[in-house]
Design a protein around this motif. Sequence first.
Motif, PDB file in Angstrom:
ATOM      1  N   CYS A  61      34.783 -33.649  37.172  1.00 61.32           N
ATOM      2  CA  CYS A  61      35.645 -32.519  36.810  1.00 61.32           C
ATOM      3  C   CYS A  61      36.539 -32.040  37.950  1.00 61.32           C
ATOM      4  CB  CYS A  61      34.805 -31.342  36.307  1.00 61.32           C
ATOM      5  SG  CYS A  61      33.585 -30.731  37.505  1.00 61.32           S
ATOM      6  N   CYS A  65      32.153 -26.234  37.313  1.00 60.52           N
ATOM      7  CA  CYS A  65      32.571 -27.474  37.966  1.00 60.52           C
ATOM      8  C   CYS A  65      32.344 -27.324  39.462  1.00 60.52           C
ATOM      9  CB  CYS A  65      34.035 -27.775  37.671  1.00 60.52           C
ATOM     10  SG  CYS A  65      34.645 -29.268  38.495  1.00 60.52           S
ATOM     11  N   VAL A  97      30.004 -25.157  29.256  1.00 60.60           N
ATOM     12  CA  VAL A  97      29.975 -26.578  29.600  1.00 60.60           C
ATOM     13  C   VAL A  97      29.865 -26.758  31.112  1.00 60.60           C
ATOM     14  CG1 VAL A  97      31.237 -27.328  27.553  1.00 60.60           C
ATOM     15  CG2 VAL A  97      32.499 -26.736  29.625  1.00 60.60           C
ATOM     16  N   ASN A 100      32.919 -30.767  33.097  1.00 65.18           N
ATOM     17  CA  ASN A 100      33.764 -31.164  31.971  1.00 65.18           C
ATOM     18  C   ASN A 100      34.917 -32.069  32.418  1.00 65.18           C
ATOM     19  OD1 ASN A 100      35.095 -31.367  29.559  1.00 65.18           O
ATOM     20  ND2 ASN A 100      35.424 -29.172  29.276  1.00 65.18           N
ATOM     21  N   ASP A 142      34.239 -30.250  23.643  1.00 66.72           N
ATOM     22  CA  ASP A 142      35.691 -30.082  23.566  1.00 66.72           C
ATOM     23  C   ASP A 142      36.227 -30.528  22.211  1.00 66.72           C
ATOM     24  OD1 ASP A 142      35.743 -29.312  26.274  1.00 66.72           O
ATOM     25  OD2 ASP A 142      36.143 -31.339  26.973  1.00 66.72           O
ATOM     26  N   GLU A 192      33.147 -22.477  31.974  1.00 62.78           N
ATOM     27  CA  GLU A 192      33.036 -23.824  32.510  1.00 62.78           C
ATOM     28  C   GLU A 192      32.479 -23.775  33.925  1.00 62.78           C
ATOM     29  OE1 GLU A 192      36.723 -26.164  30.336  1.00 62.78           O
ATOM     30  OE2 GLU A 192      37.000 -25.441  32.371  1.00 62.78           O
ATOM     31  N   ALA A 202      30.103 -32.506  27.556  1.00 62.31           N
ATOM     32  CA  ALA A 202      31.134 -31.465  27.558  1.00 62.31           C
ATOM     33  C   ALA A 202      32.339 -31.938  26.746  1.00 62.31           C
ATOM     34  CB  ALA A 202      31.544 -31.134  28.993  1.00 62.31           C
ATOM     35  N   SER A 203      32.647 -33.234  26.833  1.00 70.54           N
ATOM     36  CA  SER A 203      33.726 -33.792  26.014  1.00 70.54           C
ATOM     37  C   SER A 203      33.377 -33.715  24.533  1.00 70.54           C
ATOM     38  CB  SER A 203      33.997 -35.249  26.410  1.00 70.54           C
ATOM     39  OG  SER A 203      34.481 -35.337  27.725  1.00 70.54           O
TER      40      SER A 203
END
Length: 221
Positions: A188, A181, A154, A157, A126, A179, A122-123
């Motif tokens: 996250c 999470c 993602v 993240n 980004d 996103e 996910a990074s």
Amino acid sequence: MQLSRSRKKRTLALAVAAFAASLGVGIAAEPAGAATCSDVDIVFARGSGELAGLGITGTPFVNSLKTNLAGKSVSSYAVNYAADLAQTSAGPGATDMTRHVKSVAASCPNTKFVLGGYSQGASVTDISIGIPTLLGSGETIPTNLAPRVAAVVVFGNPLALYGQHIPTASALYGSKAKEYCNLGDPVCAAGVNTLAHLTYGYDGSTTSGAAFAAAKVRALG
């Protein structure tokens, strides 16, 4: 505090690697070759410690998205990066994601893209879409190609630990980003539930994310 967080991420990365190995997930996605242009190309970055390929989250996400896009030709590309346990490879991963998108976009003018990543992946995403992170730097997708990116999805993240989220941090991609999470996810949500970070692939998150991405693809025509 920072050392504790670093150790926590490394421990979790090891858990992801072990979990992925137990599932036997490591088959690489087929490359989006220049010879055949697809309607949609899914570009996904796996999590830390996973074998090369789409990974425990990317595999079900891609499969679900292909099902949702029946009638369209869909290719997938597993970002080629180390996904190292030390969390230092997100920058090079972003560069690979970016270069893949640029290459396919140049060869296939009608192809649309769906970008995604899990955990360190996910990074990678980004950085590729231009959001600075503390996990490195890399090449970013040119702004003129942003309209061809239909969706960004993602899971787990790390950006969220610093109070940022793609939907609000990116003017270019925020409106087409989603996103996921889980409550208690250490990566996250600053939680302590390792299992929460490992279940996106079968708790309905990838299915929901694929439905979201498919709707965005159809909106582009």
